[in-house]
Structure formats: C-alpha cells, structure tokens
Design an enzyme around this catalytic site. Structure first.
Site, PDB file in Angstrom:
ATOM      1  N   GLY A 258       0.800  -1.221   0.000  1.00 17.13           N
ATOM      2  CA  GLY A 258       0.000   0.000   0.000  1.00 17.13           C
ATOM      3  C   GLY A 258       0.831   1.268   0.000  1.00 17.13           C
ATOM      4  N   SER A 259       0.341   2.260   0.725  1.00 12.88           N
ATOM      5  CA  SER A 259       0.924   3.607   0.640  1.00 12.88           C
ATOM      6  C   SER A 259       2.333   3.718   1.197  1.00 12.88           C
ATOM      7  CB  SER A 259       0.011   4.611   1.350  1.00 12.88           C
ATOM      8  OG  SER A 259      -1.179   4.786   0.622  1.00 12.88           O
ATOM      9  N   THR A 260       2.817   2.688   1.884  1.00 17.24           N
ATOM     10  CA  THR A 260       4.229   2.735   2.295  1.00 17.24           C
ATOM     11  C   THR A 260       5.140   2.807   1.073  1.00 17.24           C
ATOM     12  OG1 THR A 260       4.377   0.319   2.355  1.00 17.24           O
ATOM     13  CG2 THR A 260       3.792   1.425   4.404  1.00 17.24           C
ATOM     14  N   PHE A 261       4.666   2.294  -0.080  1.00 16.05           N
ATOM     15  CA  PHE A 261       5.474   2.308  -1.307  1.00 16.05           C
ATOM     16  C   PHE A 261       5.625   3.711  -1.880  1.00 16.05           C
ATOM     17  CE2 PHE A 261       6.510  -1.920  -1.504  1.00 16.05           C
ATOM     18  CZ  PHE A 261       6.916  -2.371  -2.746  1.00 16.05           C
TER      19      PHE A 261
END
Length: 435
Positions: A258-261
């Site tokens: 998810g948004s950690t990328f």
C-alpha cells in the site's frame, strides 16, 4: 519338593539374565544439547533443562493392567488405552511419556514397576514465552529446531554434530541474537493490542537498526508459546487454530504494502532527478487509464508540492512521479532496493516477492502507491532503512553486527542527497501529515 525345585530354577534363571534397569540415567544413549540463546544484552531467551522420559520393555511387563493403573496415579492425563497397547506390543522398546519432572520420576520409581526405565533428555525452555516466538522459533520433542533461529542453528551444522554425538552432555557456547528483549516485549504487546482493538486478522511490526541492519524487534500475531508449540483439544484432536500462530507474516508472507510504497516512488523520482522537493504536480482531477480511475482518498483537488504529495498520501501525485521516471526505471529502482527478489537473512522460510510478468503503464502507476507488487514487511523495512541511512542497502540480520561489518556488507542504492531529502519528507509527514 517339585514346587520348591521349580522356584529354585527360576531364581537361578533370574540371577543369570541382565538385570532390569529402572532408574539408572546412564543406561541409554547420551543426551543431545543445544546452545543457550540470549538477546543482545545477555538476557536469556532459550535454554536446555535436564529431564527424563519414561520407556518400557514390553517383554518384561508382567501385568499391563496393573502397570497402567499405577502410572495413572503419577501421570493424571495418561492415555490408558494407548499405554496399555504399547505395553502389550512385541517390541523391545516403547516410549510411554516424554519429558517427566524429577518428582514424577521419583514417584514412579517408588511404585517399583519392573520392565520400565528412564532415559535422560533435554527439554527446551523459553523464559519469555510468546514474546519472541517467531524470532527464536521452537524445537520438537527430540530437541531438534523446527522454526526461527532454532532451525537456523541446526542448519549451521548443529544437527550434524548431534548425529555424530558431539553435542551430548556438552556445554555449548551461548548464541547471542540482535534483538533486545525489552523492545521485543513492548512491540509484541502493542501489535497484539492493535489486532484486538481493530479486530484484524493479524498484525506485525519491526524495529530495525538502519546503520547495521540488525533486527532489534520483530513481532507477528497471532503467535504461540514455544514452550507449548502445539495444543490438544479436549476431544484429543490437535488445535489447528493455535497452530496458525506458527506463521510469521513479517518474513514468511508477502503483501501489497500500500501507501508505504509512496516512499520509494518519491525517492525514485528524486534520485533520478525527475523531481525536486520544490516540484509541483497536478492532483486536481482523477487519472483515467486502461479502464481504471485512480483517485485520492480525501483529495485536495489542486496542484500539490512533493512534500504535500507525501503529506496527503496522494495516489494521483505519486502516479505522476512514476510516469516521469518510466516503466523500466521504476522496475529497476525497486529491484535495486531488493523489493522484487528474495531476501537473504538467517530466518528460515523467507517468502519470495511477486510482480507482474509484464510491466505496463497501468502496472507502474498502481505499483507507485503499493498495489500490484507483493513483498514481505521485513523487506519493506530494509528498503526504507536505505532511504534514511545515507542510501546504503544492508541485508537484515538477527545476529549482532557492528557498524564496521555493516559497511563492508552494504551497497549504495541511492544518492546521499536523495537520502537527506527523504529524511526531510519523513520529518515533514510526521509533524504535518498522518505519520
């Protein structure tokens, strides 16, 4: 006279045969030891305890019913039917109960049962219980490592030494791990509380030293007590739900992160010099591509600076950065950070990341905000460490490592200026964004 002659002959016979040994601890094969495991500060994580196990020579059992009744007075949960069957077998050796306490041994000896004996064994004890179960792992009833660092020790030659008899009754040098039991206990408690509070299927967290690659703490829940790796239900069947706790989701499973990328996408754009911290991208309207519409969650519907893209976790802004770098550059960058290949570390059973067989533009766009590529949480943490430690990718370790050793093993993956920019973005997001 005939009766006394028969009794005399039997006495002579008994005197001639090998005596039945019931209590001698040196009568059977020697005991295989395992090294003590400690945390980075010397706190005990795993150690061997001296135990004994009960066995029988069915050929010397006079009355199986009586033996079962007597043993049940000392071992309350004894399997009557199974034990009775073993005592009536034609074999010369049958295990009756593994790993008895010294008191149980003494009580059984007091019963004076011929045809049974005791074998010295080692029982593995984990003082911390569930606290570090997935890092340490556990052993089977024969003291062989099945998971975690226990299995790693066997893979490093301990099992071969055991087979050669070179670990029998020998005090082995302790093995020190990189984890800190204090931090480990806190992390485990926090992720367990989070799983309960959010009614999640699972939860996990990792603390990593970004300069050495040492894993300071790693927890994955559901977990289990390595002192009791399996559990039996009242009906006698194995508790499969409990055994689900064996699965370590931090290194043995892959997820779309998810948004950690978005951290990696922005770092990629900065490192390729396609953007700077002052760059503004258009996030005023959704992106339509290949039949898909990409929107922001609670979008600002306006142009955003790069710090704002990170602060508001903008899918549209992140996709715009990936588009500037291009498909080939995007795939190369994630490969460089180790996110698309199997990670190397001591932990057994590390999962292999997955990615699209053929990268298209829509794949690059969705991967920019963490969908379409699945990797392990531990790899995500390792790659993120490279973003903030000056740009050096260091493979993780569960064993102590000095900064000098880490420097020799490290590999530069981004520029020092890119790392400085990412530290600024993380600080900006921590203060102004969602964290």
């Amino acid at each position: 006279m005939l009766t006394f002659m028969m009794m005399g002959a039997r006495l002579v016979q008994y005197g001639a045969i090998e005596p039945v040994i019931t209590g001698s601890l040196g009568a059977v094969s020697r005991v295989a030891s395992r090294p003590t495991i400690t945390d980075r500060n010397g706190e005990l994580l795993a150690t061997d305890l001296n135990m004994v196990s009960l066995y029988a020579d069915p050929r010397r059992i006079v009355d199986a019913d009586e033996v079962v009744e007597k043993l049940a007075t000392v071992i309350p949960d004894l399997d009557w039917k199974g034990t009775h069957s073993k005592l009536q077998s034609r074999s010369a050796f049958q295990w009756l109960r593994r790993q008895l306490t010294p008191k149980q041994q003494a009580d059984i000896l007091a019963l004076g049962i011929p045809g049974i004996g005791f074998r010295p064994e080692k029982s593995r004890f984990y003082p911390g219980g569930v606290a570090a179960s997935h890092v340490i792992g556990h052993v089977n009833v024969d003291n062989q490592g099945l998971a975690g660092m226990e299995r790693y020790l066997d893979q490093q030659g301990l099992s071969e030494l055991r087979e050669l008899g070179m670990t029998s009754d020998v005090s082995l040098e302790p093995v020190k791990l990189s984890i800190d039991l204090r931090a480990q206990s806190i992390v485990r408690n926090i992720v367990h509380e989070s799983m309960v509070n959010y009614k999640a299927e699972a939860a996990g967290a990792i603390i990593l030293d970004v300069d050495t690659g040492e894993v300071i703490a790693m927890a994955s829940v559901p977990d289990y007590d390595p002192n009791q790796p399996s559990r039996t239900l009242p009906n006698g069947s194995v508790d499969k739900e409990y055994e689900k706790g064996w699965f370590n989701r931090m290194s043995n499973a892959t997820f779309e992160m998810g948004s950690t990328f978005k951290s990696f996408t922005l770092a990629m754009g900065l490192d390729a010099e396609k953007i700077t911290l002052n760059t503004v991208v258009d996030a005023s309207r959704p992106i339509r591509m290949g039949g898909f519409t990409i929107r922001d969650f609670k979008g600002k519907n306006r142009p955003l600076s790069i710090p704002e893209v990170f602060q508001y976790s903008s899918n549209i802004g992140t996709a715009a950065v990936a588009d500037r770098v291009g498909i080939d550059g995007h795939r190369e960058f994630l490969t460089r950070l180790g996110l698309l290949s199997k990670m190397e570390t001591e932990m057994p059973g590390v999962a292999t990341p997955t990615q699209p067989r053929t990268w298209k533009k829509i794949n690059s766009v969705t991967i920019s905000f963490g969908h379409g590529v699945a990797t392990t949480p531990l790899q995500t943490a390792v790659a993120a460490a490279a973003l903030v430690n000056g740009g050096h990718l260091i493979q993780p370790t569960f064993l102590p490592r000095t900064p000098t050793q880490a420097k020799l093993l490290s590999r530069r993956v981004i520029k020092d200026k890119t790392s400085a920019d990412m530290r600024y973005l993380y600080s900006w997001n921590g203060v102004r964004g969602s964290g």
